[in-house]
Design an enzyme around this catalytic site. Sequence first.
Site, short mmCIF file in Angstrom:
data_model
loop_
_atom_site.label_atom_id
_atom_site.label_comp_id
_atom_site.label_asym_id
_atom_site.label_seq_id
_atom_site.Cartn_x
_atom_site.Cartn_y
_atom_site.Cartn_z
N SER A 3 -10.42 5.55 -4.51
CA SER A 3 -11.39 6.62 -4.68
C SER A 3 -10.96 7.65 -5.73
CB SER A 3 -11.63 7.30 -3.33
OG SER A 3 -10.41 7.77 -2.77
N GLU A 44 7.53 -6.67 0.90
CA GLU A 44 6.33 -6.53 1.74
C GLU A 44 5.39 -7.73 1.55
OE1 GLU A 44 5.30 -4.62 4.04
OE2 GLU A 44 6.28 -2.67 3.89
N LYS A 91 0.86 -1.19 0.00
CA LYS A 91 0.00 0.00 0.00
C LYS A 91 0.89 1.23 0.00
CE LYS A 91 -3.60 2.41 2.54
NZ LYS A 91 -4.55 2.37 3.65
N ARG A 144 -10.92 9.82 2.05
CA ARG A 144 -10.74 10.47 3.36
C ARG A 144 -11.87 11.46 3.61
NH1 ARG A 144 -4.14 11.16 2.97
NH2 ARG A 144 -3.69 8.91 2.97
N LYS A 188 -2.31 -1.47 -3.75
CA LYS A 188 -3.16 -0.27 -3.69
C LYS A 188 -2.30 0.97 -3.80
CE LYS A 188 -6.18 1.99 -0.45
NZ LYS A 188 -6.57 2.06 0.91
N TYR A 193 -15.37 0.92 -6.59
CA TYR A 193 -16.64 1.62 -6.35
C TYR A 193 -17.58 1.42 -7.54
CZ TYR A 193 -13.81 3.51 -2.62
OH TYR A 193 -12.99 3.60 -1.54
C1 PBG Z 1 -7.39 3.47 5.63
C2 PBG Z 1 -7.74 3.26 4.21
C3 PBG Z 1 -7.58 4.19 3.18
C4 PBG Z 1 -8.16 3.62 2.05
C5 PBG Z 1 -8.62 2.35 2.41
N1 PBG Z 1 -8.33 2.13 3.75
C6 PBG Z 1 -7.06 5.59 3.17
C7 PBG Z 1 -5.71 5.87 3.64
O1 PBG Z 1 -4.84 5.01 3.74
O2 PBG Z 1 -5.50 7.04 3.95
C8 PBG Z 1 -8.26 4.32 0.73
C9 PBG Z 1 -9.33 3.84 -0.19
C10 PBG Z 1 -9.64 4.75 -1.31
O3 PBG Z 1 -9.02 5.81 -1.54
O4 PBG Z 1 -10.59 4.41 -2.02
N2 PBG Z 1 -6.39 2.81 6.22
#
Ligand code: PBG
Length: 332
Positions: free
Chosen positions: A282, A241, A201, A211, A256, A321
């Site tokens: 997102s 990782e 990630k 957020r 991600k 989504y």
């Molecule tokens: C939180 C989390 C995040 C997302 C999924 N779980 C945001 C972040 O790491 O700040 C992001 C998902 C998205 O942007 O659709 N740990």
Amino acid sequence: MEFTAGFPMTRMRRVRQAAWVRGMVAEQGVSAQDLIWPVFVQEGTNTKTPIGSLTGQFRWSIDLLCEEVKKAADLGIPAIAIFPVTPPERKSADGKEATNPDNLMCRATRAVKELGLNLGVVCDVALDPYTTHGHDGLLVDGRIPNDETTEILCQQAVVQAEAGCDIIAPSDMNDGRISEIRVALDEVGFTDVMIMSYAAKYASSFYGPFREAVGSASNLGQGDKKTYQMNPANTNEALREVALDISEGADMVMVKPGMPYLDIVQRVKATFGVPTFAYQVSGEYAMITAAAQNGWLNRESAMLESLLCFKRAGADGVLTYFAVEAAEMLKR
Ligand code: PBG
């Protein structure tokens, strides 16, 4: 090369001449069972609130979420990933609401599982929806302490499993948390609860709308997550990782964000051959949606193409989504 019967002998376009043959030679395809739907849940009853930066997505009260989830299951979507919009008064510096067995996440999980559908529930493990500073862990003297945070994440995973969660998805990027969570789950008998690790990630700019959706953007403010999430410059580090998380007991791994990171998806799948997922985050959804709203892209074809590209890169499934909309289109 000799040309006996005219030029050229090999015409790549022959198998592209009609839809039926294009379909026949297709190497990849997308189906509803490849799609995991991330959903936002809020307090209240019979309420749905649109999310400004995620046009078409809503924060649902639990009762309405259950209605939507039934439709998703009918369409063949295998799982949802639940994210809670924690009321501000329930947030704290230590994010202890995360370990409350009656928090929004756990109530939503219980309600969805009580529907008795053929549908899995994925629960995110991280503290950001619950902390006043918006970080995924504790914040002590400006730092996110790894091992202390991991202890709380283990408790969070256990309350989610007790609520009926099928797949625990740690998104916090702390070291060693997969093995600690595995042990914590097994100790209380949840040996069959799966772990989908957000293994690679990245500290990405593409999480902005998420957020806003969970209401952690203002908590995080100018802060960033670069001391725990990965540097977008790195690939080999992603493989380390993923290797660690697999050795610690992850059943599935995730990369991600998604589209800008398909090289990582491809390498992870080729190297480890484990169930590999990608999260079309997102910001990716927002880009396609905004361009389509401006008439600059065809929403439906751009959406399906983006999902197909994840499959081509080697993903077994995509958190997106677009899940419901894409599943509806695929059905037509
Ligand atoms: C939180 C989390 C995040 C997302 C999924 N779980 C945001 C972040 O790491 O700040 C992001 C998902 C998205 O942007 O659709 N740990």
